[in-house]
Design an enzyme around this catalytic site. Structure first.
Site, PDB file in Angstrom:
ATOM      1  N   ARG A   1       0.848  -1.205   0.000  1.00 21.65           N
ATOM      2  CA  ARG A   1       0.000   0.000   0.000  1.00 21.65           C
ATOM      3  C   ARG A   1       0.878   1.248   0.000  1.00 21.65           C
ATOM      4  NH1 ARG A   1      -1.379  -3.894   3.180  1.00 21.65           N
ATOM      5  NH2 ARG A   1      -3.327  -4.987   2.794  1.00 21.65           N
TER       6      ARG A   1
ATOM      7  N   ASP B   1       9.461 -12.448   2.433  1.00 22.49           N
ATOM      8  CA  ASP B   1      10.661 -12.329   1.594  1.00 22.49           C
ATOM      9  C   ASP B   1      11.908 -12.974   2.194  1.00 22.49           C
ATOM     10  OD1 ASP B   1      10.655  -8.799   2.524  1.00 22.49           O
ATOM     11  OD2 ASP B   1      11.527 -10.484   3.618  1.00 22.49           O
TER      12      ASP B   1
ATOM     13  N   HIS C   1       2.780 -14.794   7.786  1.00 22.97           N
ATOM     14  CA  HIS C   1       2.111 -15.115   6.508  1.00 22.97           C
ATOM     15  C   HIS C   1       2.883 -16.144   5.699  1.00 22.97           C
ATOM     16  CE1 HIS C   1       0.135 -10.904   6.935  1.00 22.97           C
ATOM     17  NE2 HIS C   1      -0.642 -11.832   7.439  1.00 22.97           N
TER      18      HIS C   1
ATOM     19  N   CYS D   1       3.107 -29.042  -2.421  1.00 20.30           N
ATOM     20  CA  CYS D   1       2.148 -29.690  -3.333  1.00 20.30           C
ATOM     21  C   CYS D   1       0.739 -29.634  -2.734  1.00 20.30           C
ATOM     22  CB  CYS D   1       2.540 -31.154  -3.567  1.00 20.30           C
ATOM     23  SG  CYS D   1       1.323 -32.008  -4.578  1.00 20.30           S
TER      24      CYS D   1
HETATM   25  N1  APR Z   1      10.893   2.682   5.882  1.00 25.05           N
HETATM   26  C1  APR Z   1       9.908   2.520   6.815  1.00 25.05           C
HETATM   27  N2  APR Z   1       8.587   2.384   6.517  1.00 25.05           N
HETATM   28  C2  APR Z   1       8.270   2.400   5.206  1.00 25.05           C
HETATM   29  C3  APR Z   1       9.223   2.569   4.169  1.00 25.05           C
HETATM   30  C4  APR Z   1      10.593   2.710   4.562  1.00 25.05           C
HETATM   31  N3  APR Z   1      11.579   2.864   3.662  1.00 25.05           N
HETATM   32  N4  APR Z   1       8.579   2.540   2.975  1.00 25.05           N
HETATM   33  C5  APR Z   1       7.262   2.362   3.252  1.00 25.05           C
HETATM   34  N5  APR Z   1       7.076   2.285   4.584  1.00 25.05           N
HETATM   35  C6  APR Z   1       5.817   2.046   5.312  1.00 25.05           C
HETATM   36  C7  APR Z   1       4.586   2.672   4.710  1.00 25.05           C
HETATM   37  O1  APR Z   1       4.384   3.988   5.218  1.00 25.05           O
HETATM   38  C8  APR Z   1       3.492   1.718   5.210  1.00 25.05           C
HETATM   39  O2  APR Z   1       3.034   2.096   6.502  1.00 25.05           O
HETATM   40  O3  APR Z   1       5.596   0.646   5.271  1.00 25.05           O
HETATM   41  C9  APR Z   1       4.211   0.374   5.324  1.00 25.05           C
HETATM   42  C10 APR Z   1       3.857  -0.584   4.206  1.00 25.05           C
HETATM   43  O4  APR Z   1       2.482  -0.878   4.360  1.00 25.05           O
HETATM   44  P1  APR Z   1       1.861  -2.159   3.629  1.00 25.05           P
HETATM   45  O5  APR Z   1       2.340  -2.201   2.222  1.00 25.05           O
HETATM   46  O6  APR Z   1       0.402  -2.151   3.923  1.00 25.05           O
HETATM   47  O7  APR Z   1       2.577  -3.375   4.361  1.00 25.05           O
HETATM   48  P2  APR Z   1       2.091  -4.223   5.585  1.00 25.05           P
HETATM   49  O8  APR Z   1       1.584  -3.351   6.683  1.00 25.05           O
HETATM   50  O9  APR Z   1       3.194  -5.149   5.916  1.00 25.05           O
HETATM   51  O10 APR Z   1       0.873  -5.088   4.976  1.00 25.05           O
HETATM   52  C11 APR Z   1       0.383  -6.124   5.781  1.00 25.05           C
HETATM   53  O11 APR Z   1      -1.001  -6.823   3.921  1.00 25.05           O
HETATM   54  O12 APR Z   1      -1.436  -7.378   1.720  1.00 25.05           O
HETATM   55  C12 APR Z   1      -1.109  -7.877   2.964  1.00 25.05           C
HETATM   56  O13 APR Z   1      -0.017  -9.926   3.293  1.00 25.05           O
HETATM   57  C13 APR Z   1       0.222  -8.583   2.960  1.00 25.05           C
HETATM   58  O14 APR Z   1       1.749  -8.854   4.815  1.00 25.05           O
HETATM   59  C14 APR Z   1       1.020  -7.903   4.059  1.00 25.05           C
HETATM   60  C15 APR Z   1      -0.071  -7.255   4.891  1.00 25.05           C
END
Ligand code: APR
Length: 247
Positions: free
Chosen positions: A36, A104, A119, A127
């Site tokens: 996101r 990852d 996750h 399989c």
């Molecule tokens: N340093 C610190 N924070 C960062 C950086 C950075 N360089 N870049 C982005 N962010 C922050 C963003 O502001 C955001 O709050 O990382 C967060 C990423 O948010 P998401 O993409 O929603 O990730 P996450 O919270 O891990 O999503 C949870 O959603 O789709 C599912 O399974 C997927 O594990 C994932 C879960």
């Protein structure tokens, strides 16, 4: 030195049990886009391809996108200073457990121990018929969907699709840490996805302090976060390690 940083370092130093709770943001500086926000995967791909029903109905279509995002991309990613900073904290007995929402494998690649993958992870394929497990490095993804060498069943990445249950071991450990840690360090997560996102709230409820590292405010920031270190994960982790004077 900025007071938030020294307060955060003081909390880490004094804590008797510290848990790191990480999300996609910790791996952005390793070249892996978040789900996101800026450059988020969900702005380019429909999350529906990761729905378990879609995977079983249209495995080839689902695998095409899975390969593009998680295998063509992830396999080249290396840990960054934020992952390495957590290894240094663990080596200095200042961090007990890492609960990650990420698939990852970068925490393990950096050398962290006690990593619980809420996750699952992309390192293994399983399989869907006989449950034989394969390292993703040993399976060619030229023909999709990949099939089991034993029974020709369709292979699925060993991470959790939407609609699948959370693996018991990381769930139990997350619950334990939420009940027993006196400090949670949240790194790079929006706090948007249940049930993972509830554990920082549970920790706060039993009296844990919350340090948050994020480039932007999250669902936690105005609610439960005690110290918000706004900025990139690698920079803030480097600042904390320097402030604690450890290596
Ligand atoms: N340093 C610190 N924070 C960062 C950086 C950075 N360089 N870049 C982005 N962010 C922050 C963003 O502001 C955001 O709050 O990382 C967060 C990423 O948010 P998401 O993409 O929603 O990730 P996450 O919270 O891990 O999503 C949870 O959603 O789709 C599912 O399974 C997927 O594990 C994932 C879960």
């Amino acid at each position: 030195m900025d007071s938030e940083l020294s307060q955060a370092a003081d909390l880490i130093f004094k804590s008797s049990r510290t848990t790191a709770f990480t999300g996609a943001g910790i791996s952005v500086e390793s070249g892996i886009p978040p789900f996101r926000g800026d450059n988020g995967l969900w702005s380019k791909y429909d999350p529906g391809f990761l729905d378990i029903d879609f995977f079983y109905q249209q495995p080839q279509k689902s695998w095409k996108i899975i390969k593009e995002i998680f295998y063509d991309f992830f396999s080249k990613a290396e840990p960054n200073d934020a992952h390495r900073g957590l290894v240094i904290l663990q080596k200095n007995n200042l961090l007990t457990t890492i609960i990650t929402q990420n698939i990852d494998y970068l925490h393990q690649k950096a050398g962290s121990e006690e990593v619980y993958e809420f996750h699952g992870n992309s390192q293994f394929l399983i399989c869907t018929n006989c449950h034989q497990k394969y390292s993703s490095e040993n399976i060619k993804l030229d023909n999709l969907p990949p099939v089991c060498n034993e029974c020709k069943g369709i292979l699925k990445p060993d991470f959790i699709f939407f609609g699948e249950p959370i693996p018991q071991k990381p769930y139990r450990q997350s619950y334990y840490e939420a009940q027993n840690s006196d400090l949670f360090i949240l790194i790079g997560t929006t706090g948007e996805v249940m049930p993972a996102c509830m554990f920082p709230y549970m920790a706060k409820q039993q009296g844990a302090k919350i340090i948050e590292i994020n480039t932007n405010p999250s669902h936690y920031t105005d609610g439960i976060t005690d110290i918000f270190l706004q900025g990139k994960a690698s920079e803030k982790m480097n600042d904390l390690i320097n402030c604690l004077n450890i290596k």
